[in-house]
Design an enzyme around this catalytic site. Structure first.
Site, PDB file in Angstrom:
ATOM      1  N   GLY A 162       0.804  -1.221   0.000  1.00 56.72           N
ATOM      2  CA  GLY A 162       0.000   0.000   0.000  1.00 56.72           C
ATOM      3  C   GLY A 162       0.832   1.264   0.000  1.00 56.72           C
ATOM      4  O   GLY A 162       2.061   1.220   0.015  1.00 56.72           O
ATOM      5  N   GLY A 170       2.202   4.983   1.372  1.00 56.31           N
ATOM      6  CA  GLY A 170       2.604   5.564   2.654  1.00 56.31           C
ATOM      7  C   GLY A 170       3.973   5.130   3.124  1.00 56.31           C
ATOM      8  O   GLY A 170       4.596   4.210   2.575  1.00 56.31           O
ATOM      9  N   GLU A 177      -0.369  -1.648  -6.890  1.00 57.47           N
ATOM     10  CA  GLU A 177      -0.931  -0.510  -7.636  1.00 57.47           C
ATOM     11  C   GLU A 177       0.058   0.627  -7.717  1.00 57.47           C
ATOM     12  O   GLU A 177       0.375   1.103  -8.790  1.00 57.47           O
ATOM     13  CB  GLU A 177      -2.291  -0.084  -7.083  1.00 57.47           C
ATOM     14  CG  GLU A 177      -2.406  -0.178  -5.586  1.00 57.47           C
ATOM     15  CD  GLU A 177      -3.636   0.492  -5.061  1.00 57.47           C
ATOM     16  OE1 GLU A 177      -4.741   0.033  -5.354  1.00 57.47           O
ATOM     17  OE2 GLU A 177      -3.481   1.485  -4.325  1.00 57.47           O
ATOM     18  N   ASN A 225      -7.567   9.736   4.038  1.00 55.58           N
ATOM     19  CA  ASN A 225      -7.326   9.692   2.586  1.00 55.58           C
ATOM     20  C   ASN A 225      -8.435   8.949   1.835  1.00 55.58           C
ATOM     21  O   ASN A 225      -8.934   9.426   0.832  1.00 55.58           O
ATOM     22  CB  ASN A 225      -6.001   8.986   2.287  1.00 55.58           C
ATOM     23  CG  ASN A 225      -4.821   9.709   2.908  1.00 55.58           C
ATOM     24  OD1 ASN A 225      -4.818  10.931   3.009  1.00 55.58           O
ATOM     25  ND2 ASN A 225      -3.823   8.955   3.327  1.00 55.58           N
ATOM     26  N   GLY A 283      -6.984   1.145  -2.660  1.00 53.21           N
ATOM     27  CA  GLY A 283      -7.087  -0.235  -3.150  1.00 53.21           C
ATOM     28  C   GLY A 283      -6.984  -1.254  -2.035  1.00 53.21           C
ATOM     29  O   GLY A 283      -6.994  -2.460  -2.290  1.00 53.21           O
TER      30      GLY A 283
HETATM   31  N1  COA Z   1      -5.361   7.885  15.017  1.00 53.94           N
HETATM   32  C1  COA Z   1      -5.127   9.121  14.540  1.00 53.94           C
HETATM   33  N2  COA Z   1      -4.105   9.440  13.717  1.00 53.94           N
HETATM   34  C2  COA Z   1      -3.243   8.456  13.405  1.00 53.94           C
HETATM   35  C3  COA Z   1      -3.393   7.148  13.879  1.00 53.94           C
HETATM   36  C4  COA Z   1      -4.514   6.870  14.713  1.00 53.94           C
HETATM   37  N3  COA Z   1      -4.733   5.648  15.187  1.00 53.94           N
HETATM   38  N4  COA Z   1      -2.393   6.391  13.391  1.00 53.94           N
HETATM   39  C5  COA Z   1      -1.640   7.194  12.634  1.00 53.94           C
HETATM   40  N5  COA Z   1      -2.141   8.436  12.642  1.00 53.94           N
HETATM   41  C6  COA Z   1      -1.628   9.613  11.943  1.00 53.94           C
HETATM   42  C7  COA Z   1      -0.128   9.760  12.094  1.00 53.94           C
HETATM   43  O1  COA Z   1       0.186  10.385  13.329  1.00 53.94           O
HETATM   44  C8  COA Z   1       0.206  10.616  10.899  1.00 53.94           C
HETATM   45  O2  COA Z   1      -0.179  11.938  11.192  1.00 53.94           O
HETATM   46  P1  COA Z   1       0.623  13.191  10.581  1.00 53.94           P
HETATM   47  O3  COA Z   1       0.364  13.142   9.107  1.00 53.94           O
HETATM   48  O4  COA Z   1      -0.035  14.357  11.276  1.00 53.94           O
HETATM   49  O5  COA Z   1       2.049  12.963  10.969  1.00 53.94           O
HETATM   50  C9  COA Z   1      -0.760  10.099   9.816  1.00 53.94           C
HETATM   51  O6  COA Z   1      -1.806   9.419  10.535  1.00 53.94           O
HETATM   52  C10 COA Z   1      -0.115   9.134   8.821  1.00 53.94           C
HETATM   53  O7  COA Z   1       0.429   8.080   9.553  1.00 53.94           O
HETATM   54  P2  COA Z   1       1.854   7.470   9.253  1.00 53.94           P
HETATM   55  O8  COA Z   1       2.226   6.719  10.482  1.00 53.94           O
HETATM   56  O9  COA Z   1       2.803   8.501   8.762  1.00 53.94           O
HETATM   57  O10 COA Z   1       1.533   6.373   8.155  1.00 53.94           O
HETATM   58  P3  COA Z   1       1.447   6.360   6.562  1.00 53.94           P
HETATM   59  O11 COA Z   1       2.071   7.505   5.862  1.00 53.94           O
HETATM   60  O12 COA Z   1       1.981   5.034   6.227  1.00 53.94           O
HETATM   61  O13 COA Z   1      -0.135   6.446   6.260  1.00 53.94           O
HETATM   62  C11 COA Z   1      -2.421   5.732   6.252  1.00 53.94           C
HETATM   63  C12 COA Z   1      -1.028   5.632   6.902  1.00 53.94           C
HETATM   64  C13 COA Z   1      -3.332   4.699   6.915  1.00 53.94           C
HETATM   65  C14 COA Z   1      -2.990   7.129   6.422  1.00 53.94           C
HETATM   66  C15 COA Z   1      -2.273   5.430   4.720  1.00 53.94           C
HETATM   67  O14 COA Z   1      -1.594   4.216   4.540  1.00 53.94           O
HETATM   68  C16 COA Z   1      -3.622   5.361   4.027  1.00 53.94           C
HETATM   69  O15 COA Z   1      -4.207   6.353   3.656  1.00 53.94           O
HETATM   70  N6  COA Z   1      -4.158   4.119   3.826  1.00 53.94           N
HETATM   71  C17 COA Z   1      -5.459   3.918   3.233  1.00 53.94           C
HETATM   72  C18 COA Z   1      -5.358   3.686   1.757  1.00 53.94           C
HETATM   73  C19 COA Z   1      -4.603   2.441   1.432  1.00 53.94           C
HETATM   74  O16 COA Z   1      -4.300   1.602   2.271  1.00 53.94           O
HETATM   75  N7  COA Z   1      -4.277   2.243   0.212  1.00 53.94           N
HETATM   76  C20 COA Z   1      -3.545   1.013  -0.128  1.00 53.94           C
HETATM   77  C21 COA Z   1      -3.554   0.693  -1.467  1.00 53.94           C
HETATM   78  S1  COA Z   1      -2.585   1.987  -2.274  1.00 53.94           S
END
Ligand code: COA
Length: 505
Positions: free
Chosen positions: A263, A265, A288, A378, A382
């Site tokens: 995924g 991130g 993807e 976000n 996928g």
């Molecule tokens: N509650 C609130 N905020 C949370 C949290 C929780 N349980 N866990 C993480 N966060 C916050 C982090 O503090 C960080 O905040 P910031 O941007 O203010 O620093 C933000 O969420 C992103 O977290 P990070 O640890 O940097 O992880 P990431 O960049 O790997 O992103 C997702 C994590 C879940 C947001 C991202 O993977 C996503 O949008 N996933 C959904 C879509 C997906 O999975 N697509 C996959 C196919 S492409």
């Protein structure tokens, strides 16, 4: 130069300014635009649209592959152009407009959008705006660094605007594999039998008469926002690698493992990079987004082939990889997201899927999208396509967020994207919980023992004891199940009486 890029006779007459092209777009229209995780989005026409919206009422429905680069989602949201947006975004400004209720955001499985358009459950698309490296002699559109939903948008739209991006290398030509599923009834199987299967055309086939305008641009894709690996993401990667070794030793996976989906991130990218330091070899990806980690693995000689829908890189990797594209090309393919994420293909190939959770609960339900149960981050992207249909569905996350004020493992998730039935393995920097074949009570024990941060373990154990005392197949103290989230909202911390170590993360 332009003649090499716009090779279809007669189409050069349609080259015009971005303003002129944007004037075809009217208030209330639905636009299908290229762009997938900051790669290959149309760049000039949306800017011209935002500019126009400053002087005239202009609201549109915008569909893309996924998120846009060059701050376009921000610019369009600031100009109040977006009435409705789907299927994914990752921009803080637009996120805010969505959470204020100003933009109606439809959070869609990425494989599904064009299927719904094709069957008129959504749409119609009035105009498609597609970034391309070239238009072929027959009028075929050659996409740039992403395919996303571009092919079906262009095929289904009444009119098409093409942005020829002169800064995108012509070596991209030949990288794409455009296949559109046949119509029902009697739809044919999608003939992808391996990540390297090529089943379609290297361009989007459309009637050139539909191309209403061509705009020349030179702007680069934005670089990705992923951060380098840290101690926690390295620990997550190492738990996962150890587990894969265990699976190989027990004969459940070959040493080449099975094709990976990873995924978006920081965490998922870091996890994949971690495979460089493992004994696994001849790996493949059917994913993807191809991020830095894909090219790190190629360069380390670990990865044989990668299939994706976009290439999204950090600035440094963008500068290195694009000029060397001819060297990578025989090991890469970019497909429509409908095919990269198709349930039929994912199940057939037996994909190992690694996605990131915001939080998960003691039974293995995963929330990837909603902070505190209400605020969109976000979108599901996928992750649902892969989690439901993969060979093995893995979710990773750090065990705490925001300096320890938040536990990413909670009694009950505040929003469910992936149900316990779709989740096999959970990993935090604390350890890995293998949930396969476990009943809910066993899942809870395994998650507590392996994934919860030490500063939340006592509170979680206490909750679980009291829940079990009440009974049930999936025990809960139902009136307390979301109390950690409620407390966070009220006090800024999930625990009543946080130990100092929790506050310090
Ligand atoms: N509650 C609130 N905020 C949370 C949290 C929780 N349980 N866990 C993480 N966060 C916050 C982090 O503090 C960080 O905040 P910031 O941007 O203010 O620093 C933000 O969420 C992103 O977290 P990070 O640890 O940097 O992880 P990431 O960049 O790997 O992103 C997702 C994590 C879940 C947001 C991202 O993977 C996503 O949008 N996933 C959904 C879509 C997906 O999975 N697509 C996959 C196919 S492409």
């Amino acid at each position: 130069m332009v003649a090499e890029r716009v090779r279809c006779r007669g189409l050069q007459d349609r080259i015009c300014s971005a303003d002129a092209a944007a004037s075809l777009i009217k208030d209330g229209m639905t636009l299908g635009m290229s762009g997938f995780t900051r790669a290959g989005e149309a760049k000039a026409v949306p800017m011209a649209l935002a500019e126009r919206a400053r002087t005239e009422p202009l609201k549109i429905t915008l569909m893309t592959g996924a998120s846009l680069g060059n701050d376009l989602d921000k610019t369009l949201a600031e100009a109040h152009v977006l009435a409705r947006r789907m299927p994914f975004q990752a921009d803080p400004y637009l996120r805010n407009a969505i959470n204020q209720g100003e933009v109606m955001f439809v959070d869609h499985h990425l494989s599904e959008t064009v299927e719904h358009l094709r069957t008129r459950q959504l749409g119609p698309v009035d105009i498609a705006v597609i970034e391309a490296v070239a238009i072929t002699e027959q009028g075929g559109i050659v996409p740039t660094t992403s395919v996303g939903n571009s092919a079906s948008f262009a095929i289904l739209a009444d009119k098409v605007i093409v942005e020829i991006n002169l800064s995108q290398p012509q070596a991209l030509e030949g990288l794409h594999d455009i296949y559109i599923p046949t119509r029902r009834p009697a739809r044919e199987p999608i003939p992808v039998v391996a990540p390297e299967s090529r089943i379609g055309l290297p361009y989007i086939p459309i009637d050139p008469d539909k191309i209403a305008a061509i705009v020349l641009t030179e702007k680069h894709d934005s670089s990705s926002t992923v951060l380098p690996p840290d101690a926690d993401t390295r620990a997550i990667a190492s738990h996962l690698a150890e587990f894969m070794g265990h699976e190989v030793r027990h004969g459940r996976l070959p040493e080449t493992l099975q094709p990976f989906q990873v995924g978006i991130g920081t965490i998922a990218n870091a996890v994949m990079t971690g495979f460089i330091d493992t004994p696994f070899h001849n790996l493949t990806m059917y994913s993807e987004v191809l991020q830095d980690s894909t090219f790190d693995l190629f360069d380390a000689g670990k990865l044989d082939f990668a299939s994706g829908s976009s290439i999204t890189l950090s600035e440094a990797r963008y500068q290195e990889v694009l000029p060397k594209l001819p060297d990578y090309k025989s090991r890469l393919v970019l497909r429509p997201q409908e095919i990269s994420n198709h349930p039929e293909v994912i199940r057939r190939l037996g994909i190992i899927c690694v996605n990131t959770a915001l939080e998960f609960d003691i039974y293995g339900n995963v929330n990837s999208t909603h902070v505190g149960g209400t605020k969109m981050m976000n979108g599901i992207g996928g992750s649902g396509d892969f989690a439901r249909n993969g060979f093995m569905s893995i979710f990773v996350t750090k065990s705490i967020a925001k300096g320890g004020n938040i536990s990413s493992v909670v009694p009950m998730v505040s929003h469910v994207d992936h149900t316990e039935h779709d989740v096999d393995i959970l990993v935090t920097e604390q350890g890995l919980a293998d949930l396969r074949g476990l009943a809910p009570r066993e899942r809870a024990e395994t998650i507590l023992a392996n994934c919860v941060h030490p500063s939340y373990r006592d509170a979680m154990a206490d909750y679980m004891d009291r829940a079990k005392a009440r009974g049930g197949h999936t025990p809960h103290v139902i009136e307390e199940a979301l109390s950690w989230h409620a407390r966070l909202r009220e006090t800024g911390h999930m625990l009543d009486d946080p130990a100092p170590s929790a506050a310090n993360g």
